[in-house]
Every structure is written in structure tokens, then in C-alpha cells.
Design a protein around this motif. Sequence first.
Motif, PDB file in Angstrom:
ATOM      1  N   VAL A 217      -2.327 -28.704  16.161  1.00  0.00           N
ATOM      2  CA  VAL A 217      -2.404 -28.081  17.480  1.00  0.00           C
ATOM      3  C   VAL A 217      -3.628 -27.169  17.484  1.00  0.00           C
ATOM      4  O   VAL A 217      -3.732 -26.263  16.647  1.00  0.00           O
ATOM      5  CB  VAL A 217      -1.145 -27.247  17.805  1.00  0.00           C
ATOM      6  N   LEU A 218      -4.557 -27.402  18.401  1.00  0.00           N
ATOM      7  CA  LEU A 218      -5.720 -26.538  18.556  1.00  0.00           C
ATOM      8  C   LEU A 218      -5.428 -25.538  19.660  1.00  0.00           C
ATOM      9  O   LEU A 218      -5.134 -25.916  20.797  1.00  0.00           O
ATOM     10  CB  LEU A 218      -6.954 -27.372  18.916  1.00  0.00           C
ATOM     11  N   LEU A 219      -5.524 -24.236  19.332  1.00  0.00           N
ATOM     12  CA  LEU A 219      -5.214 -23.155  20.257  1.00  0.00           C
ATOM     13  C   LEU A 219      -6.503 -22.448  20.667  1.00  0.00           C
ATOM     14  O   LEU A 219      -7.248 -21.954  19.808  1.00  0.00           O
ATOM     15  CB  LEU A 219      -4.256 -22.169  19.601  1.00  0.00           C
TER      16      LEU A 219
ATOM     17  N   ALA B 125      -5.580 -33.996  18.396  1.00  0.00           N
ATOM     18  CA  ALA B 125      -4.745 -32.794  18.347  1.00  0.00           C
ATOM     19  C   ALA B 125      -4.039 -32.570  19.669  1.00  0.00           C
ATOM     20  O   ALA B 125      -4.511 -32.995  20.732  1.00  0.00           O
ATOM     21  CB  ALA B 125      -5.601 -31.562  18.023  1.00  0.00           C
ATOM     22  N   HIS B 126      -2.910 -31.895  19.609  1.00  0.00           N
ATOM     23  CA  HIS B 126      -2.347 -31.275  20.795  1.00  0.00           C
ATOM     24  C   HIS B 126      -3.249 -30.074  21.093  1.00  0.00           C
ATOM     25  O   HIS B 126      -3.572 -29.293  20.195  1.00  0.00           O
ATOM     26  CB  HIS B 126      -0.916 -30.802  20.538  1.00  0.00           C
ATOM     27  N   VAL B 127      -3.646 -29.916  22.334  1.00  0.00           N
ATOM     28  CA  VAL B 127      -4.571 -28.845  22.692  1.00  0.00           C
ATOM     29  C   VAL B 127      -3.882 -27.895  23.663  1.00  0.00           C
ATOM     30  O   VAL B 127      -3.297 -28.329  24.666  1.00  0.00           O
ATOM     31  CB  VAL B 127      -5.868 -29.404  23.305  1.00  0.00           C
TER      32      VAL B 127
ATOM     33  N   ARG C  45      -4.133 -35.366  22.091  1.00  0.00           N
ATOM     34  CA  ARG C  45      -2.842 -36.060  22.145  1.00  0.00           C
ATOM     35  C   ARG C  45      -2.056 -35.607  23.363  1.00  0.00           C
ATOM     36  O   ARG C  45      -1.515 -36.436  24.108  1.00  0.00           O
ATOM     37  CB  ARG C  45      -2.060 -35.781  20.856  1.00  0.00           C
ATOM     38  N   THR C  46      -1.962 -34.312  23.547  1.00  0.00           N
ATOM     39  CA  THR C  46      -1.346 -33.734  24.752  1.00  0.00           C
ATOM     40  C   THR C  46      -2.130 -32.481  25.110  1.00  0.00           C
ATOM     41  O   THR C  46      -2.814 -31.882  24.262  1.00  0.00           O
ATOM     42  CB  THR C  46       0.133 -33.343  24.537  1.00  0.00           C
ATOM     43  N   LEU C  47      -2.002 -32.053  26.365  1.00  0.00           N
ATOM     44  CA  LEU C  47      -2.658 -30.839  26.848  1.00  0.00           C
ATOM     45  C   LEU C  47      -1.615 -29.897  27.431  1.00  0.00           C
ATOM     46  O   LEU C  47      -0.782 -30.306  28.244  1.00  0.00           O
ATOM     47  CB  LEU C  47      -3.688 -31.191  27.921  1.00  0.00           C
TER      48      LEU C  47
ATOM     49  N   ARG D   5       6.205 -30.543  25.439  1.00  0.00           N
ATOM     50  CA  ARG D   5       5.123 -31.517  25.552  1.00  0.00           C
ATOM     51  C   ARG D   5       4.693 -32.068  24.210  1.00  0.00           C
ATOM     52  O   ARG D   5       4.334 -33.255  24.090  1.00  0.00           O
ATOM     53  CB  ARG D   5       3.910 -30.837  26.243  1.00  0.00           C
ATOM     54  N   ALA D   6       4.707 -31.221  23.178  1.00  0.00           N
ATOM     55  CA  ALA D   6       4.066 -31.593  21.909  1.00  0.00           C
ATOM     56  C   ALA D   6       5.025 -31.706  20.733  1.00  0.00           C
ATOM     57  O   ALA D   6       4.587 -31.895  19.599  1.00  0.00           O
ATOM     58  CB  ALA D   6       2.995 -30.552  21.562  1.00  0.00           C
ATOM     59  N   ARG D   7       6.324 -31.601  20.963  1.00  0.00           N
ATOM     60  CA  ARG D   7       7.273 -31.637  19.840  1.00  0.00           C
ATOM     61  C   ARG D   7       7.129 -32.944  19.055  1.00  0.00           C
ATOM     62  O   ARG D   7       7.070 -34.032  19.649  1.00  0.00           O
ATOM     63  CB  ARG D   7       8.713 -31.536  20.357  1.00  0.00           C
ATOM     64  N   PRO D   8       7.026 -32.868  17.738  1.00  0.00           N
ATOM     65  CA  PRO D   8       6.905 -34.089  16.949  1.00  0.00           C
ATOM     66  C   PRO D   8       8.071 -35.033  17.195  1.00  0.00           C
ATOM     67  O   PRO D   8       9.222 -34.605  17.298  1.00  0.00           O
ATOM     68  CB  PRO D   8       6.897 -33.577  15.507  1.00  0.00           C
ATOM     69  N   THR D   9       7.774 -36.311  17.290  1.00  0.00           N
ATOM     70  CA  THR D   9       8.815 -37.299  17.580  1.00  0.00           C
ATOM     71  C   THR D   9       9.382 -37.949  16.336  1.00  0.00           C
ATOM     72  O   THR D   9      10.435 -38.557  16.379  1.00  0.00           O
ATOM     73  CB  THR D   9       8.246 -38.409  18.481  1.00  0.00           C
TER      74      THR D   9
END
Length: 276
Positions: free
Chosen positions: A23-25, A91-93, A115-117, A271-275
Motif C-alpha cells: 500500500v503506497l500512502l 500497489a493499493h494507492v 491495484r485499487t485507489l 477496498r484493499a483487503r487481501p482476498t
Amino acid sequence: MHVDARGLRFEIRPGGPESGEPVLLLHGFPQHSGEWDAVVPTLHGAGLRTYALDQRGYSPQARPTEVAAYRLGELVADAVAVLDALGVTQAHVVGHDWGAIVAWALAAGHPDRVRTLTAVSVPHPAAMAHALANDPQQKARSAYMLLFRQAGVAEKTLLALDALGLRRLLREVGDDARVAAYADPLREPGALTAALNWYRAMSRTELAAVGPVSVPTTFVWSDRDVAIGRTAAEACAAHVSGDYHLVELPGVSHWIPDEAPAPLAEAILARARPTA
């Protein structure tokens, strides 16, 4: 940790399991990567690996002096280069305030890297443009940018009387210690000018060039945000072609990561929870 990218050295706060999805913050003005401190424990607990980046102008060794060095294209290129340096393909951003603008542009221009925003507080630039053209209240909310674009004048205004203007701007982030944690680094020589250069380099042409976003997207907005009104928030959906969700946080100010870290973390995880 430090990451060298594009001839600059960026400071990054990593955390969470090294094997977790990255995850990029991206922080906003006038803050730094510490704004995510109360958010990341929940993300780490869910198995995510976070990288909170001190962006251009905020990392002391990534502080060019030219205003043009802070154009949106440069900020997005930094994010891509940092991902490359970290060995992160996708990355999830998550971005707040100016970090949200960078995140929107990154997702629109480099969807293969996102991957997601999750954009926080600031909507898609085209939604802002719509609100500024159609909502007089939004135009009034954004008037502060005129001051920030005045070189020298803004610095003097914000730093006078022991940085009273800067501390007033940040007063809703928390107690005096929290305010100081953001304000004090910007009192270092050249730091506030570098941060304000994001506004001075802002180009309507570049903002207008940010296209629709196709990746799964969540926009988190709070109804007590003094900078962003409902017109801009609700216009955001028209600029996302992928799966989209608006999360509205009632009674919360602009400083969502500080004031409401728990519901923000849950919105990110939704939105970004690992599946796997």
C-alpha cells in the motif's frame, strides 16, 4: 528508510508484514507521512504492507528549488519511480489532500501500477473543475490558494508570530503536540516554500489532462471539510469508470487521517483487503 529515485532521496516509513500486499500512502499539505500513523496499525493487522512516503519537497533531500519541479507530472513520476525502487509492480494507492491529486493522476495515467485507489478529501481534478465552474461556494472555499501561490507573502503570513497561521491551519488535526509535529518541520529553512511550490506549480492544463480512472476506487469525503464541498464530492463519480464507492464521514473535518483514522482504515480495507 531512504529510497533513491530520479536523482532525489525520499524518506519512507515502511510497516506491516513484508509479505503483505503493498500500500503506497501519499500525504497532503501541510503534513508528512506521519499523518498515517493512526491508520496503518489496522492495515498491518489485516496483513497489508504499507509504505508512507514523504513526497517531493517534504523529504529534505528531495527538495528542488525551481517551482516547475513541483508540477503534477513530476509528482506522479516520483511515485512511479519510488514503486520501482521498492520493487513493487502494483500497489493499493491511498492519498489525502494533495496526495489524493497525485493518486488520481497516478491511477489515471498508470492503471497497471495501481491495484485499487482510495482518495481522501480531494476528488478527481475534473470534479473540482466542475465545482469551481458551477458552485460559487466551492470557489469561495478554494480562495486560500490565491494566497499560497504568492511567493514570499504566503511564507510570511503562515510563519509570523511563531508560525501562528500554520498552526491555526492545522488546529483540527489534534492536540498541540500533534499540530507541532506537522508545523515544526515546515519551519526549517526552505521547507515551507517547497511545500507551497506544489500550489505555485499547479497547472490547469495538467489537472484537466487527468483522465477517467478505471481501477476500483473509493472516495472518502467528510461533510465538515472547509476546502471541499458537496458539489465537488458528488461530481467525482462521473470520472471513475471502474467500480466506485463514495464514503461520507459526517461531522469530520478535512483532516480525516488524524480525526477519523478508524473509519478511514475500514474504508481502505473495504477496498484493499487481501482476498487470499
